[in-house]
Enzyme design. Structure first.
Site, PDB file in Angstrom:
ATOM      1  N   CYS A 297     -33.394 -38.946 -98.187  1.00 57.90           N
ATOM      2  CA  CYS A 297     -33.676 -39.078 -96.748  1.00 57.90           C
ATOM      3  C   CYS A 297     -34.539 -37.936 -96.216  1.00 57.90           C
ATOM      4  CB  CYS A 297     -32.368 -39.149 -95.967  1.00 57.90           C
ATOM      5  SG  CYS A 297     -31.281 -40.432 -96.576  1.00 57.90           S
TER       6      CYS A 297
ATOM      7  N   HIS B  98     -33.184 -37.479 -88.760  1.00 60.25           N
ATOM      8  CA  HIS B  98     -32.899 -38.557 -89.714  1.00 60.25           C
ATOM      9  C   HIS B  98     -31.804 -39.430 -89.114  1.00 60.25           C
ATOM     10  CE1 HIS B  98     -31.948 -40.929 -93.074  1.00 60.25           C
ATOM     11  NE2 HIS B  98     -30.836 -40.284 -93.397  1.00 60.25           N
TER      12      HIS B  98
ATOM     13  N   ASN C 129     -29.591 -46.704 -91.557  1.00 65.77           N
ATOM     14  CA  ASN C 129     -30.195 -45.590 -92.287  1.00 65.77           C
ATOM     15  C   ASN C 129     -31.235 -46.151 -93.249  1.00 65.77           C
ATOM     16  OD1 ASN C 129     -30.798 -43.515 -94.057  1.00 65.77           O
ATOM     17  ND2 ASN C 129     -28.670 -42.865 -94.355  1.00 65.77           N
TER      18      ASN C 129
HETATM   19  N1  ACO Z   1     -15.090 -50.946 -92.239  1.00 66.02           N
HETATM   20  C1  ACO Z   1     -13.798 -50.718 -91.981  1.00 66.02           C
HETATM   21  N2  ACO Z   1     -13.114 -49.666 -92.491  1.00 66.02           N
HETATM   22  C2  ACO Z   1     -13.808 -48.826 -93.304  1.00 66.02           C
HETATM   23  C3  ACO Z   1     -15.160 -49.025 -93.613  1.00 66.02           C
HETATM   24  C4  ACO Z   1     -15.804 -50.135 -93.054  1.00 66.02           C
HETATM   25  N3  ACO Z   1     -17.095 -50.407 -93.266  1.00 66.02           N
HETATM   26  N4  ACO Z   1     -15.566 -48.026 -94.432  1.00 66.02           N
HETATM   27  C5  ACO Z   1     -14.507 -47.223 -94.631  1.00 66.02           C
HETATM   28  N5  ACO Z   1     -13.435 -47.716 -93.954  1.00 66.02           N
HETATM   29  C6  ACO Z   1     -12.095 -47.162 -93.883  1.00 66.02           C
HETATM   30  C7  ACO Z   1     -11.782 -46.281 -95.052  1.00 66.02           C
HETATM   31  O1  ACO Z   1     -11.297 -47.045 -96.138  1.00 66.02           O
HETATM   32  C8  ACO Z   1     -10.708 -45.388 -94.461  1.00 66.02           C
HETATM   33  O2  ACO Z   1      -9.496 -46.078 -94.473  1.00 66.02           O
HETATM   34  P1  ACO Z   1      -8.100 -45.310 -94.806  1.00 66.02           P
HETATM   35  O3  ACO Z   1      -7.962 -44.294 -93.711  1.00 66.02           O
HETATM   36  O4  ACO Z   1      -7.112 -46.408 -94.773  1.00 66.02           O
HETATM   37  O5  ACO Z   1      -8.317 -44.690 -96.146  1.00 66.02           O
HETATM   38  C9  ACO Z   1     -11.134 -45.217 -93.010  1.00 66.02           C
HETATM   39  O6  ACO Z   1     -12.029 -46.309 -92.742  1.00 66.02           O
HETATM   40  C10 ACO Z   1     -11.842 -43.927 -92.717  1.00 66.02           C
HETATM   41  O7  ACO Z   1     -12.828 -43.706 -93.709  1.00 66.02           O
HETATM   42  P2  ACO Z   1     -13.714 -42.412 -93.711  1.00 66.02           P
HETATM   43  O8  ACO Z   1     -14.607 -42.434 -94.904  1.00 66.02           O
HETATM   44  O9  ACO Z   1     -12.865 -41.208 -93.493  1.00 66.02           O
HETATM   45  O10 ACO Z   1     -14.582 -42.667 -92.391  1.00 66.02           O
HETATM   46  P3  ACO Z   1     -15.571 -41.675 -91.706  1.00 66.02           P
HETATM   47  O11 ACO Z   1     -15.177 -41.488 -90.294  1.00 66.02           O
HETATM   48  O12 ACO Z   1     -15.857 -40.454 -92.521  1.00 66.02           O
HETATM   49  O13 ACO Z   1     -16.908 -42.519 -91.671  1.00 66.02           O
HETATM   50  C11 ACO Z   1     -18.992 -42.709 -92.806  1.00 66.02           C
HETATM   51  C12 ACO Z   1     -17.508 -42.921 -92.889  1.00 66.02           C
HETATM   52  C13 ACO Z   1     -19.543 -43.522 -91.664  1.00 66.02           C
HETATM   53  C14 ACO Z   1     -19.632 -43.133 -94.121  1.00 66.02           C
HETATM   54  C15 ACO Z   1     -19.281 -41.200 -92.534  1.00 66.02           C
HETATM   55  O14 ACO Z   1     -18.543 -40.409 -93.418  1.00 66.02           O
HETATM   56  C16 ACO Z   1     -20.722 -40.857 -92.667  1.00 66.02           C
HETATM   57  O15 ACO Z   1     -21.552 -41.288 -91.891  1.00 66.02           O
HETATM   58  N6  ACO Z   1     -21.077 -40.005 -93.662  1.00 66.02           N
HETATM   59  C17 ACO Z   1     -22.429 -39.602 -93.858  1.00 66.02           C
HETATM   60  C18 ACO Z   1     -23.157 -40.691 -94.526  1.00 66.02           C
HETATM   61  C19 ACO Z   1     -24.610 -40.369 -94.649  1.00 66.02           C
HETATM   62  O16 ACO Z   1     -25.212 -39.885 -93.726  1.00 66.02           O
HETATM   63  N7  ACO Z   1     -25.198 -40.611 -95.788  1.00 66.02           N
HETATM   64  C20 ACO Z   1     -26.576 -40.340 -95.996  1.00 66.02           C
HETATM   65  C21 ACO Z   1     -26.986 -41.162 -97.093  1.00 66.02           C
HETATM   66  S1  ACO Z   1     -28.681 -41.323 -97.070  1.00 66.02           S
HETATM   67  C22 ACO Z   1     -29.361 -41.077 -98.570  1.00 66.02           C
HETATM   68  O17 ACO Z   1     -29.619 -39.974 -98.967  1.00 66.02           O
HETATM   69  C23 ACO Z   1     -29.711 -42.322 -99.341  1.00 66.02           C
END
Ligand code: ACO
Length: 333
Positions: free
Chosen positions: A118, A259, A289
């Site tokens: 990214c 980003h 994203n």
């Molecule tokens: N729908 C419903 N529930 C979900 C989903 C979904 N799509 N995804 C995860 N959950 C659940 C999980 O299983 C978890 O359940 P549990 O508490 O029973 O275990 C709960 O939701 C919370 O999950 P977390 O992973 O703690 O959620 P978080 O608030 O951290 O959000 C997210 C997750 C959105 C992925 C966040 O961590 C994030 O944005 N991280 C950064 C991602 C990013 O920017 N990546 C860049 C990649 S780009 C690249 O380089 C290609």
């Protein structure tokens, strides 16, 4: 970082392309156990664009580039350097930039890809700027383009809700005027965090086999929480560092183009920098994203919507797999 010979590299054209097919959160909730409410509140994303099965990264890149060329008033033949930032090349090789060169009918100019996830667009822009200042290339086409749908695990709700496809492009031009255009850039990486965001299969570490496919090793694997924490930290550090190096304060920034990964990451950045959300360009609600494409798509939208004016100070800041990070400060022409 003063440029030699009183020259600068300015953004002389911007363009973008996103595929017409829209995949909404409700559509996703029919594919995996998720909901529009969860996706919106945790990420800010409402929908994303998905490329057609036969539409490649270079197809999208070429369309965005054609728009950027039109915006700059230049022709493909005027371009003497072409770089594409992408993690989803058409093929492992030849590089995507070579396909773009062919599709635009460009001259036989240097063409290569940069892979910094990214952060790829800012890395690409800075490499182009450096080559222009040292080698005298007059006009460069710098593109961020991704078909992330091709490396998304559509059964994994923790990642598939985040990503989308698209391309953004800028034309960079060398001008005989100091202190305009790209004023300052920085790039960084932390190779100790390679495991938290990666596509583990298909490379020399794990060449493609039936087993790598069965284990979904050709799609994005991410420890979202870890990435989130580091993203907030490195985005803030990068923004503060680049402003300090260039001798500016946060209040001097006209618009931040971050980003587009997660609204909550952007809100944390805004809070720590003390810059209001109204000065941030956000379009992740409509595109999700798009990795290396996210900043140039947002830049193009901000430009077309009249949010950037001559003389404005534009801050670009990104993080991505690697982990990598980068920032750029641009005085708009
Ligand atoms: N729908 C419903 N529930 C979900 C989903 C979904 N799509 N995804 C995860 N959950 C659940 C999980 O299983 C978890 O359940 P549990 O508490 O029973 O275990 C709960 O939701 C919370 O999950 P977390 O992973 O703690 O959620 P978080 O608030 O951290 O959000 C997210 C997750 C959105 C992925 C966040 O961590 C994030 O944005 N991280 C950064 C991602 C990013 O920017 N990546 C860049 C990649 S780009 C690249 O380089 C290609």
């Amino acid at each position: 970082m003063s440029a030699p010979n009183g020259k600068s590299v300015v953004v002389s054209g911007v363009g973008s392309y996103t595929p017409p097919r829209v995949l909404t959160n409700d559509d996703l909730s029919k594919m995996v156990e998720t909901s529009d409410e969860w996706i919106r509140t945790r990420t800010g994303i409402r929908e994303r664009r998905i490329a057609a099965p036969d539409e490649t990264t270079s197809d999208m890149a070429a369309k965005a580039a054609a728009e950027a060329l039109a915006d700059s008033g230049l022709k493909a033949a005027d371009i003497d350097l072409l770089i594409v930032g992408t993690v989803t090349p058409d093929m492992p090789f030849p590089n995507t930039a070579c396909f773009v060169q062919q599709k635009l009918g460009m001259g036989k100019v240097p063409a290569f890809d940069v892979e910094a996830a990214c952060s790829g667009f800012i890395y690409t822009m800075e490499i182009a700027r450096s080559l222009m200042l040292t080698n005298g290339y007059r006009h460069a086409l710098v593109i961020g383009a991704e078909k992330l749908s091709s490396i998304t695990n559509w059964q994994d709700r923790t990642t598939c809700v985040l990503f989308g496809d698209g391309a953004g492009a800028t034309v960079l031009s060398l001008v005989d005027e100091p202190g305009v255009g790209i004023l300052q850039s920085l790039m960084g990486a932390d190779g100790t965090e390679t495991g938290i965001l990666c596509v583990p299969g298909g490379g020399s570490a794990s060449p493609s086999t039936v087993e790598t496919i069965e284990r979904s090793m050709h799609t994005i694997h991410m420890q979202g929480n870890q990435v989130f924490k580091i993203a907030v930290r490195v985005m803030c550090q990068s923004a503060v560092e680049i402003l300090g190096k260039a001798g500016y304060k946060a209040e001097d920034v006209s618009i931040v183009i971050p980003h587009q990964a997660n609204n909550r990451i952007i809100e944390a950045l805004a809070q720590r920098l003390g810059i209001g959300m109204d000065r941030f360009k956000i379009n992740l609600d409509r595109y999700g994203n798009t990795s290396a494409a996210s900043i140039p798509i947002a830049l193009d939208e901000a430009h077309r919507n009249g949010r950037i004016h001559p003389g404005d100070l534009v801050l670009l800041v990104a993080f991505g797999g690697g982990l990598t990070w980068a920032a750029s400060l641009v005085k708009w022409q």
